[in-house]
Scaffold this motif. Structure first.
Motif, short mmCIF file in Angstrom:
data_model
loop_
_atom_site.label_atom_id
_atom_site.label_comp_id
_atom_site.label_asym_id
_atom_site.label_seq_id
_atom_site.Cartn_x
_atom_site.Cartn_y
_atom_site.Cartn_z
N ASN A 193 -13.99 6.65 -5.48
CA ASN A 193 -14.22 5.22 -5.38
C ASN A 193 -13.10 4.45 -6.07
O ASN A 193 -12.83 4.68 -7.25
N PRO A 194 -12.42 3.53 -5.36
CA PRO A 194 -11.30 2.82 -5.95
C PRO A 194 -11.75 1.85 -7.04
O PRO A 194 -12.90 1.42 -7.08
N ILE A 195 -10.83 1.52 -7.92
CA ILE A 195 -11.03 0.52 -8.96
C ILE A 195 -10.06 -0.62 -8.67
O ILE A 195 -8.85 -0.39 -8.59
N VAL A 196 -10.57 -1.83 -8.48
CA VAL A 196 -9.74 -3.01 -8.23
C VAL A 196 -9.67 -3.81 -9.53
O VAL A 196 -10.68 -4.30 -10.02
N ILE A 197 -8.47 -3.91 -10.09
CA ILE A 197 -8.28 -4.54 -11.39
C ILE A 197 -7.55 -5.86 -11.21
O ILE A 197 -6.44 -5.89 -10.67
N PRO A 198 -8.13 -6.99 -11.65
CA PRO A 198 -7.43 -8.27 -11.57
C PRO A 198 -6.19 -8.26 -12.47
O PRO A 198 -6.20 -7.69 -13.56
N ARG B 274 -6.97 4.69 -7.84
CA ARG B 274 -7.99 5.69 -7.54
C ARG B 274 -8.31 6.46 -8.81
O ARG B 274 -7.49 6.53 -9.73
N PRO B 275 -9.51 7.06 -8.90
CA PRO B 275 -9.93 7.72 -10.13
C PRO B 275 -9.40 9.14 -10.27
O PRO B 275 -10.10 10.02 -10.75
N ILE C 289 0.84 -1.19 0.00
CA ILE C 289 0.00 0.00 0.00
C ILE C 289 0.88 1.24 0.00
O ILE C 289 1.87 1.32 0.72
N ASN C 290 0.50 2.22 -0.82
CA ASN C 290 1.20 3.50 -0.80
C ASN C 290 1.00 4.16 0.56
O ASN C 290 -0.10 4.15 1.11
N GLY C 291 2.05 4.73 1.11
CA GLY C 291 1.97 5.33 2.44
C GLY C 291 0.89 6.38 2.56
O GLY C 291 0.28 6.53 3.62
N ALA D 265 -1.64 7.37 -9.51
CA ALA D 265 -3.01 6.91 -9.24
C ALA D 265 -3.04 5.61 -8.45
O ALA D 265 -4.07 5.26 -7.88
N VAL D 266 -1.93 4.89 -8.40
CA VAL D 266 -1.94 3.57 -7.77
C VAL D 266 -2.06 3.70 -6.25
O VAL D 266 -1.42 4.54 -5.63
#
Length: 225
Positions: free
Chosen positions: A152-157, A213-214, A105-107, A170-171
């Motif tokens: 709202n986050p986007i979770v990409i497989p 994140r968007p 996770i980014n700090g 954005a990550v």
């Protein structure tokens, strides 16, 4: 006194068990019975007998944070009571991490977490110093981690067949077992002509997921971190 302000969903109820819960979409409540860890400056209210102390990162973590401007500025919260945490009205999410899990996770996206979790600030492999100072926090162990996200986050497989390319600004985070490297999506000629503004991305390969994140990191926030 009557108002929609006093609707039940806005009222803080007494906690019945220790630990972390969502107060609402923008805030996390933690019933402290001993110790927990949180982002410095993120406490918005508390009640009970609690003490807040700055938590050191060790020499290695301090050096990385000084070089990159990122990292995890933490405080330890000790005692018995309840505390509420938030950051700039970002959306809050609670992640349950189990033994054997590893989450990067980014700090800037960490809000608070259980003391049973371990974290280590690591360089993102393959990114070097060209990816905006990509030093993320890798969480392992077991317990709950509260993550914040603008929008709202986007979770990409991510799969072996389908690597994912993400903007480094954005990550939010990704499965720690994924392989990372920098990917250049513009030709040198295009960059000389001014380019598209999307020259380099972080490429993730393997089996897992990535959270974005968007929005990209705002310049004024980046300079203040």
């Amino acid at each position: 006194m009557k108002s929609d302000l006093f609707a039940s969903e806005n009222m803080a109820e007494q906690a019945t068990v220790p630990g972390m819960t969502l107060q609402n979409a923008k805030a996390v409540k933690y019933a402290v019975n001993g110790e927990m860890h949180a982002r410095q400056g993120s406490m918005i209210a508390f009640r009970g007998n609690l003490q807040f102390e700055r938590k050191g990162q060790g020499i290695g973590g301090m050096l990385k944070r000084a070089v990159t401007g990122e990292g995890l500025a933490l405080m330890a919260v000790r005692g018995q009571g309840e505390a509420w945490f938030a950051h700039e009205a970002n959306n809050c999410f609670i992640v349950d991490i189990e033994q054997g899990d590893a989450l990067t996770i980014n700090g800037r996206n960490v809000l608070c977490f259980d003391p049973t979790l371990s974290y280590e600030i690591k360089t993102v492999k393959g990114a070097g110093m060209t990816g905006g100072g990509l030093f993320n926090s890798v969480f392992t162990g077991y317990g709950k981690l509260a993550v914040i996200c603008e929008g709202n986050p986007i979770v990409i497989p991510v799969s072996q067949q389908w690597p994912v390319y993400v903007d480094t600004d954005a990550v939010v985070g990704w499965s720690a077992q994924l392989n990372t490297s920098l990917h250049r999506s513009q030709s040198v000629g295009s960059m000389i002509r001014g380019g598209s503004g999307e020259a380099v991305q972080l490429m993730l390969q393997g089996d897992g997921f990535v959270i974005v994140r968007p929005s990209e990191l705002k310049t004024e926030k980046a300079s203040a971190s």
